[in-house]
Scaffold this motif. Structure first.
Motif, PDB file in Angstrom:
ATOM      1  N   LEU A 238      -2.287 -12.605 -13.352  1.00 15.10           N
ATOM      2  CA  LEU A 238      -1.502 -13.467 -14.409  1.00 15.10           C
ATOM      3  C   LEU A 238      -0.866 -14.417 -13.542  1.00 15.10           C
ATOM      4  N   LEU A 239      -0.421 -14.276 -12.506  1.00  8.69           N
ATOM      5  CA  LEU A 239       0.494 -15.439 -11.589  1.00  8.69           C
ATOM      6  C   LEU A 239      -0.708 -16.540 -11.218  1.00  8.69           C
ATOM      7  N   GLN A 240      -1.960 -16.002 -10.656  1.00 11.03           N
ATOM      8  CA  GLN A 240      -2.797 -17.140 -10.190  1.00 11.03           C
ATOM      9  C   GLN A 240      -3.515 -17.765 -11.397  1.00 11.03           C
ATOM     10  N   LEU A 241      -3.501 -17.432 -12.513  1.00 13.96           N
ATOM     11  CA  LEU A 241      -3.982 -18.038 -13.676  1.00 13.96           C
ATOM     12  C   LEU A 241      -3.118 -19.438 -13.891  1.00 13.96           C
ATOM     13  N   LYS A 242      -1.880 -19.193 -13.601  1.00 14.99           N
ATOM     14  CA  LYS A 242      -1.064 -20.575 -13.869  1.00 14.99           C
ATOM     15  C   LYS A 242      -1.292 -21.425 -13.001  1.00 14.99           C
ATOM     16  N   TYR A 243      -1.919 -20.977 -11.890  1.00 15.49           N
ATOM     17  CA  TYR A 243      -2.201 -22.287 -10.839  1.00 15.49           C
ATOM     18  C   TYR A 243      -3.614 -22.656 -10.960  1.00 15.49           C
ATOM     19  N   ILE A 244      -4.730 -22.056 -11.600  1.00 14.89           N
ATOM     20  CA  ILE A 244      -5.875 -22.076 -11.551  1.00 14.89           C
ATOM     21  C   ILE A 244      -6.564 -23.583 -11.537  1.00 14.89           C
ATOM     22  N   ASP A 245      -6.020 -24.295 -12.545  1.00 14.68           N
ATOM     23  CA  ASP A 245      -6.439 -25.636 -13.000  1.00 14.68           C
ATOM     24  C   ASP A 245      -6.254 -26.545 -11.523  1.00 14.68           C
ATOM     25  N   LYS A 246      -4.972 -26.252 -11.130  1.00 14.49           N
ATOM     26  CA  LYS A 246      -4.619 -27.100 -10.107  1.00 14.49           C
ATOM     27  C   LYS A 246      -5.339 -26.741  -8.860  1.00 14.49           C
ATOM     28  N   ALA A 247      -5.905 -25.462  -8.667  1.00 17.85           N
ATOM     29  CA  ALA A 247      -6.668 -25.095  -7.550  1.00 17.85           C
ATOM     30  C   ALA A 247      -8.099 -25.694  -7.892  1.00 17.85           C
ATOM     31  N   LEU A 248      -8.483 -25.672  -8.942  1.00 23.75           N
ATOM     32  CA  LEU A 248      -9.825 -26.355  -9.252  1.00 23.75           C
ATOM     33  C   LEU A 248      -9.888 -27.815  -9.160  1.00 23.75           C
ATOM     34  N   ASP A 249      -8.542 -28.608  -9.415  1.00 23.18           N
ATOM     35  CA  ASP A 249      -8.506 -29.957  -9.244  1.00 23.18           C
ATOM     36  C   ASP A 249      -8.676 -30.190  -7.560  1.00 23.18           C
ATOM     37  N   GLY A 250      -8.035 -29.356  -6.793  1.00 24.16           N
ATOM     38  CA  GLY A 250      -8.095 -29.524  -5.335  1.00 24.16           C
ATOM     39  C   GLY A 250      -9.317 -29.362  -4.720  1.00 24.16           C
ATOM     40  N   ARG A 251     -10.382 -28.427  -5.387  1.00 18.79           N
ATOM     41  CA  ARG A 251     -11.799 -28.255  -4.815  1.00 18.79           C
ATOM     42  C   ARG A 251     -12.354 -29.713  -5.294  1.00 18.79           C
ATOM     43  N   LYS A 252     -12.150 -30.067  -6.578  1.00 19.30           N
ATOM     44  CA  LYS A 252     -12.913 -31.040  -6.971  1.00 19.30           C
ATOM     45  C   LYS A 252     -12.778 -32.356  -6.104  1.00 19.30           C
ATOM     46  N   PHE A 253     -11.387 -32.546  -5.535  1.00 19.11           N
ATOM     47  CA  PHE A 253     -11.233 -33.469  -4.575  1.00 19.11           C
ATOM     48  C   PHE A 253     -11.992 -33.449  -3.377  1.00 19.11           C
ATOM     49  N   VAL A 254     -12.000 -32.067  -2.710  1.00 22.59           N
ATOM     50  CA  VAL A 254     -12.818 -32.040  -1.667  1.00 22.59           C
ATOM     51  C   VAL A 254     -14.328 -32.129  -1.776  1.00 22.59           C
ATOM     52  N   ASP A 255     -14.971 -31.893  -2.952  1.00 21.99           N
ATOM     53  CA  ASP A 255     -16.351 -32.013  -3.141  1.00 21.99           C
ATOM     54  C   ASP A 255     -16.694 -33.323  -3.460  1.00 21.99           C
ATOM     55  N   SER A 256     -15.629 -34.162  -3.792  1.00 21.78           N
ATOM     56  CA  SER A 256     -15.984 -35.726  -4.098  1.00 21.78           C
ATOM     57  C   SER A 256     -16.039 -36.356  -2.690  1.00 21.78           C
ATOM     58  N   TYR A 257     -14.885 -35.937  -1.985  1.00 25.94           N
ATOM     59  CA  TYR A 257     -14.929 -36.625  -0.553  1.00 25.94           C
ATOM     60  C   TYR A 257     -16.230 -36.469   0.200  1.00 25.94           C
ATOM     61  N   TYR A 258     -16.585 -35.126   0.309  1.00 18.36           N
ATOM     62  CA  TYR A 258     -17.600 -34.846   1.067  1.00 18.36           C
ATOM     63  C   TYR A 258     -18.987 -35.694   0.587  1.00 18.36           C
ATOM     64  N   ARG A 259     -19.023 -35.693  -0.992  1.00 14.32           N
ATOM     65  CA  ARG A 259     -20.118 -36.436  -1.434  1.00 14.32           C
ATOM     66  C   ARG A 259     -20.206 -37.921  -1.091  1.00 14.32           C
ATOM     67  N   SER A 260     -18.915 -38.350  -1.223  1.00 13.22           N
ATOM     68  CA  SER A 260     -18.882 -39.894  -0.835  1.00 13.22           C
ATOM     69  C   SER A 260     -19.236 -40.381   0.541  1.00 13.22           C
ATOM     70  N   THR A 261     -19.030 -39.317   1.333  1.00 15.98           N
ATOM     71  CA  THR A 261     -18.978 -39.575   2.834  1.00 15.98           C
ATOM     72  C   THR A 261     -20.451 -39.122   3.466  1.00 15.98           C
ATOM     73  N   LEU A 262     -20.935 -38.188   3.057  1.00 22.12           N
ATOM     74  CA  LEU A 262     -22.212 -37.411   3.748  1.00 22.12           C
ATOM     75  C   LEU A 262     -23.177 -37.731   3.002  1.00 22.12           C
ATOM     76  N   HIS A 263     -23.404 -38.627   1.803  1.00 17.87           N
ATOM     77  CA  HIS A 263     -24.474 -38.958   1.371  1.00 17.87           C
ATOM     78  C   HIS A 263     -25.352 -40.241   2.110  1.00 17.87           C
ATOM     79  N   GLU A 264     -24.474 -40.633   3.007  1.00 20.06           N
ATOM     80  CA  GLU A 264     -25.367 -41.498   3.939  1.00 20.06           C
ATOM     81  C   GLU A 264     -25.693 -41.116   5.341  1.00 20.06           C
ATOM     82  N   VAL A 265     -25.529 -39.945   5.605  1.00 18.89           N
ATOM     83  CA  VAL A 265     -25.967 -39.389   6.857  1.00 18.89           C
ATOM     84  C   VAL A 265     -27.364 -38.834   6.677  1.00 18.89           C
TER      85      VAL A 265
END
Ligand SMILES: *Cc1c(COP(=O)(O)O)cnc(C)c1O
Length: 377
Positions: A238-265
């Motif tokens: 129940l407590l985790q659920l209050k933070y899930i959208d924030k947690a998913l946003d954090g993951r999205k940031f990491v995903d985009s960062y990897y994609r934007s930098t690794l695509h040229e390797v």
């Protein structure tokens, strides 16, 4: 370089003091398990968050899978993927069902629907696909094969919490879906899991099965199991659920960062993002291709020497585990799955992974030889 190890994942934990009031309520009620108030609240909250009709909580995702198979009385052979965590096939084996491994689609790493029909025999009763890394399977193609051959479909949706296609949560697909709330998953209750069901009647049957098959004080209708989630785990959910959208946003940031930098390797590739309403960014798999200066294993160990602990999900394939190889009626591991298992590496991804940490990982992948040779001298 910093010595703090970076693991493939780190659990998201809300502030501890926010959990104390939940514990106080549990102490007051003296209800520790058996469908207590926290359990009921979490089921309700998850149905609402996910937009699914019914959900039955479990003590872990594996028991949820086992029970889903029991609930639909699955027997004989079940078609599944070798490119998954071993629990997918183990759930079948514990039900005395033979897993039949079918190859994956190289563009999604999910079971290839075009190869399912050839694996169907008179003993086949169901298909158990996995939404690998949270990327939805070709659910329409799978359902039409199931309809044609009168098979059930049970999704191992362990990775797919929070993922939505144009019609809503992907957990609604199939006859049943099982999800995991293990510490390593996007939404965790320390240990935990759930079955998503279409209606109250199915849920009631599943509730009986997860409570020893007990219907009432004098009636036991099945050799059920103890699959119940405790009040402490449910409260944490129940407590985790209050933070899930924030947690998913954090993951999205990491995903985009990897994609934007690794695509040229050169020599590093990754899955093309599917067209989704919402993804959960549960994993960040890369493929280490032949053009890359190191093999996948060399890169894996180089990162490890630098205290970066990626994981080779899913290597070895389930069908390569000795316990499954010994089953002589199982065909050899399929080609594409074998090839992907030899190239794949999941990079660290979690909501609070810092930019400095991501940069360190990217730097190593960009210039592996520089680091490797300086390491030798
Ligand atoms: C984690 C996982 C499971 C098992 O879930 P638990 O909650 O750890 O029992 C099953 N299948 C897949 C694909 C998983 O990743």
């Amino acid at each position: 370089m910093s010595d703090k190890p970076i693991y493939v994942t780190e659990p998201f934990l809300p502030p501890l003091e926010e959990f104390i009031p939940y514990l106080e309520k549990i102490w007051e009620s003296k209800r520790l398990t058996n469908n207590g108030p926290m359990h009921q609240q979490l089921e309700e909250a998850l149905c609402e968050y996910l937009g699914v009709p019914e959900i039955a909580l479990f003590n872990n995702g594996t028991i949820a899978l086992l029970t889903a198979l029991q609930a639909l009385r699955i027997t004989g052979e079940v078609i599944t993927t070798p490119f998954s965590f071993v629990a997918t096939a183990h759930a079948l084996t514990w039900n005395d069902i033979t897993p039949v491994f079918v190859d994956i689609d190289p563009n999604t790493f999910n079971i290839d629907p075009n190869k399912i029909e050839a694996a169907i025999t008179p003993r086949t009763t169901a298909i158990m696909p996995v939404h690998c890394y949270g990327n939805p399977c070709d659910v329409d193609a799978i359902q039409s094969i199931a309809d044609k051959y009168n098979l059930k479909v049970i999704y191992d949706a362990a990775h797919a919490f929070g993922v939505q296609d144009e019609g809503g949560s992907v957990l609604r697909h199939g006859d049943l879906s099982a999800v995991s709330f293990h510490a390593t998953k996007v939404f965790n209750t320390f240990e935990g899991g759930a079955i998503i069901c279409p209606d109250k009647k199915t849920k009631q049957h599943i509730n009986n099965l997860k409570n020893f098959g007990i219907v009432d004080e004098v009636t036991v209708v099945a050799a059920g199991i103890n699959g119940k989630m405790s009040e402490v785990n449910a409260a944490f959910g129940l407590l985790q659920l209050k933070y899930i959208d924030k947690a998913l946003d954090g993951r999205k940031f990491v995903d985009s960062y990897y994609r934007s930098t690794l695509h040229e390797v050169p020599g590093i590739s990754f899955l093309t993002p599917l067209d989704l309403e919402k993804h959960n960014f549960s994993y960040f798999p890369i493929l280490v291709e032949d053009e890359y200066p190191l093999s996948r294993n060399e890169l894996y160990f180089l990162l490890k020497e630098n205290n970066i602990h990626g994981r080779r999900y899913f290597y070895p394939l389930i069908s390569e585990a000795s316990t499954y190889r010994q089953q002589s009626h199982i065909n050899p591991s399929p080609d594409i799955a074998l090839r992907v298992a030899d190239k794949v590496l999941c990079l660290p991804i979690y909501p609070h992974l810092s930019i400095e940490e991501i940069d360190k990982i990217i730097q190593l992948i960009r210039q592996p030889t520089a680091v490797a040779s300086s390491h030798e001298t």
